[in-house]
Design a protein around this motif. Structure first.
Motif, PDB file in Angstrom:
ATOM      1  N   GLU A  22      75.372  55.660  55.717  1.00 37.62           N
ATOM      2  CA  GLU A  22      74.945  54.533  54.877  1.00 37.62           C
ATOM      3  C   GLU A  22      74.269  55.027  53.594  1.00 37.62           C
ATOM      4  O   GLU A  22      74.474  54.466  52.524  1.00 37.62           O
ATOM      5  N   ARG A  23      73.464  56.070  53.719  1.00 35.65           N
ATOM      6  CA  ARG A  23      72.779  56.629  52.533  1.00 35.65           C
ATOM      7  C   ARG A  23      73.799  57.234  51.572  1.00 35.65           C
ATOM      8  O   ARG A  23      73.692  57.060  50.364  1.00 35.65           O
ATOM      9  N   ILE A  24      74.788  57.925  52.101  1.00 34.74           N
ATOM     10  CA  ILE A  24      75.817  58.524  51.251  1.00 34.74           C
ATOM     11  C   ILE A  24      76.627  57.435  50.570  1.00 34.74           C
ATOM     12  O   ILE A  24      76.937  57.528  49.376  1.00 34.74           O
ATOM     13  N   ALA A  25      76.949  56.370  51.294  1.00 34.30           N
ATOM     14  CA  ALA A  25      77.689  55.254  50.694  1.00 34.30           C
ATOM     15  C   ALA A  25      76.848  54.577  49.608  1.00 34.30           C
ATOM     16  O   ALA A  25      77.376  54.214  48.547  1.00 34.30           O
ATOM     17  N   ALA A  26      75.541  54.426  49.836  1.00 34.24           N
ATOM     18  CA  ALA A  26      74.671  53.816  48.830  1.00 34.24           C
ATOM     19  C   ALA A  26      74.556  54.697  47.585  1.00 34.24           C
ATOM     20  O   ALA A  26      74.603  54.205  46.456  1.00 34.24           O
ATOM     21  N   LEU A  27      74.408  56.009  47.785  1.00 38.88           N
ATOM     22  CA  LEU A  27      74.327  56.929  46.645  1.00 38.88           C
ATOM     23  C   LEU A  27      75.620  56.952  45.848  1.00 38.88           C
ATOM     24  O   LEU A  27      75.596  56.951  44.619  1.00 38.88           O
TER      25      LEU A  27
END
Length: 121
Positions: free
Chosen positions: A49-54
Motif C-alpha cells: 500500500e505504501r509503495i502504491a501510494a508513493l
C-alpha cells in the motif's frame, strides 16, 4: 588545489562512512544492498500500500516506480563504491580529475539521501 584536496578528503571520508554503515550495520550488508538494487530500491521493507501510494504521488505506475527506484539505488551504491575505490587510483590518474570526480560522486549520494529523507517526512 588545496581546497579541492580538502573537499576530496571530506567527500572520501563521508562516502566511506556511508558505505561502512550500509555494509556492517544490523539488518544491512551486501545481501541487503543487492536486494535494494534488485527489488524496490530503498522501499524493500515497505508494504504494498505504501509503495502504491508513493508511486501515485510521483504520478507513475508501480512497475515504473520499481524501475526508477532500482536505478536510484544502483546509482547511489555505485557512487559510494567508486568514491571509496578512487584512493587506489591516486597515483595512476590525474589527481585533480579524481578530486573533482569524488566530490561529484559525494554530491550525488548526498542529493539521493536528501530526497529520500524528504519523502520520509
Amino acid at each position: 588545489m588545496k581546497a579541492l584536496k580538502v573537499f576530496y578528503a571530506l567527500s572520501f571520508m563521508l562516502c566511506l562512512i556511508q558505505l561502512v554503515i550500509w555494509l556492517f550495520s544490523p539488518f544491512s550488508g551486501a545481501g541487503s544492498i543487492y536486494n535494494m538494487v534488485k527489488d524496490y530500491g530503498f522501499y524493500t521493507d515497505s508494504p504494498t500500500e505504501r509503495i502504491a501510494a508513493l508511486s501515485g504521488d510521483w504520478g507513475m505506475s508501480v512497475g515504473t516506480f520499481k524501475i526508477v527506484n532500482q536505478i536510484i539505488a544502483f546509482i547511489y551504491f555505485i557512487s559510494l563504491i567508486l568514491a571509496v575505490l578512487s584512493i587506489l587510483f591516486l597515483k595512476k590518474i590525474n589527481k585533480r580529475l579524481i578530486y573533482i570526480g569524488v566530490s561529484f560522486l559525494f554530491v550525488v549520494s548526498a542529493c539521493i539521501l536528501f530526497i529520500l529523507w524528504m519523502q520520509k517526512s
